[in-house]
Design a protein around this motif. Structure first.
Motif: not given
Lengths: 112, 115
Positions: A14-20, A61-64, A81-85, A103-112
């Motif tokens: 969700r928007t505003g969450e801290k994501v690791f 790097p902004e936002g990370y 987290a913001s939707t543009n991330q 490379f790793g296989s990737g993480t697909r992140l969706t911020v809602v």
């Protein structure tokens, strides 16, 4: 076989969450990288690390932020987290330039 | 600083036809050059790399690339493609004099091989 493992393939936050986002490599590589991949934009470098506790900003790097407490683990942190991330995040490591990145296989992140 | 331009965002071809994916780079220093492939829902895999020596580089899956310093190009070629070559291909550049191993990627070329 050498491996770069990203802990999640898909995440919804969700928007505003801290994501690791976690990345672990088993190759004893000094250098590790976080990229984000967006359609039509290719891969863009967020942060990289060339040693434990060392980090440098990439192109976006902004936002990370990042953390590297142990050689094998490189974490990417989205402070609020913001939707543009919403994006695909790729981790990579390399010991020397002669081998190219793994490379790793990737993480697909969706911020809602 | 370096930059990479992949001249075609999409390349459709028929199976068994030859293909060339074009890549130009810009850099004020000597460079190392790479091609990566990404299959759907996967990470990137190294196809081939140019570090020094012969300008014609052979990689996996029958791909090859030629480094042309005067034209600042590193085009990827395959004489006969298969359906399984359908993927996105990324060209990347690294400054050879640096010590941080940072790669700069192009925006990618989607290769679609049709039967």
């Amino acid at each position: 076989d050498v491996k770069v493992t990203q802990s999640s393939r898909y995440l919804v936050k969700r928007t505003g969450e801290k994501v690791f986002l976690e990345c672990v490599q088993d190759m004893d590589h000094e250098n590790m990288f976080w990229y984000r991949q967006d359609p039509g934009l290719g891969l863009r470098l967020i942060y990289f690390s060339y040693d434990v506790k060392m980090k440098e900003k990439g192109d976006i790097p902004e936002g990370y932020s990042v953390s590297r407490e142990k050689k094998e683990r490189f974490s990417l942190i989205l402070e609020s987290a913001s939707t543009n991330q919403t994006s695909m995040y790729l981790c990579a490591s390399v010991p020397t330039v002669n081998y190219g990145y793994t490379f790793g296989s990737g993480t697909r992140l969706t911020v809602v | 600083a370096q930059s990479v331009t992949q001249l075609d965002s999409q390349v459709p071809v028929f199976e068994e036809a030859p293909v060339e994916l074009r890549c130009n780079y810009s850099s004020s220093v000597s460079v190392y050059l790479f091609w990566y492939v990404q299959y759907p829902n996967q990470g990137l895999q190294l196809l081939l790399k140019y570090l020094s020596g012969s300008t014609l580089v052979k990689g996996i899956n029958g791909f090859e690339a030629e480094f042309n310093k005067s034209q600042t190009s590193f085009h990827l070629r395959k004489p006969s493609v298969h359906i399984s070559d359908t993927a996105e291909y990324f060209c990347a550049v690294m400054g050879s004099g640096g010590s941080n191993y940072k790669l700069t990627f192009g925006k990618g070329t989607l290769l679609t091989v049709n039967p």
